[in-house]
Motif scaffolding. Structure first.
Motif: not given
Length: 143
Positions: A57-66
């Protein structure tokens, strides 16, 4: 395609109108104004295999990696690196195949071998097979 860090695309995340993110096997790119560019300002994303992307909701990005998750904070000028999460409660995340943020801003994390995590305010619940899940391999679809 010009601007992509690598030709193999793993995921696409529509962030805002006229702005989307593209996860590849060698970093993160974005699409804006009919142009694709690599998000090269965040050193921690270079040469990472990006499996999934979501925002809160704060427009932060969560990025899934290996290697787990990378969190980017939204700023006035774009995004800055905040932290990498490679383990939760001593459990290595490894391949993170799915991320979803629920209505309470909690993060759901689907992994390749460690099952499912519910992460909220720095605390996690861990769901695994055979107790709560059929399998430890999970993908998340939709939000």
């Amino acid at each position: 395609m010009d601007g992509l860090p690598y030709k193999s695309v793993n995921c696409f995340y529509h962030y805002k109108s006229n702005f989307s993110f593209i996860g590849t096997t060698s970093g993160l790119a974005y699409y804006s104004n009919e142009k694709i560019s690599e998000l090269s300002s965040v050193e921690q994303l270079k040469n990472q295999t990006i499996r999934c992307i979501t925002s809160d909701s704060k427009n932060n990005l969560w990025i899934g990696t290996d290697n787990g998750i990378i969190l980017l904070n939204k700023t006035e000028n774009g995004f800055t690196y905040k932290e990498s999460i490679e383990a939760i409660d001593g459990q290595e995340l490894g391949y993170t195949y799915g991320l979803a943020v629920d209505k309470n801003d909690a993060l759901w994390i689907a992994t390749s071998q460690m099952g499912l995590f519910h992460y909220f305010n720095g605390k996690a619940e861990h769901y695994t097979a055979p107790n709560q899940l059929i399998s430890n391999l999970y993908h998340l679809y939709g939000q």
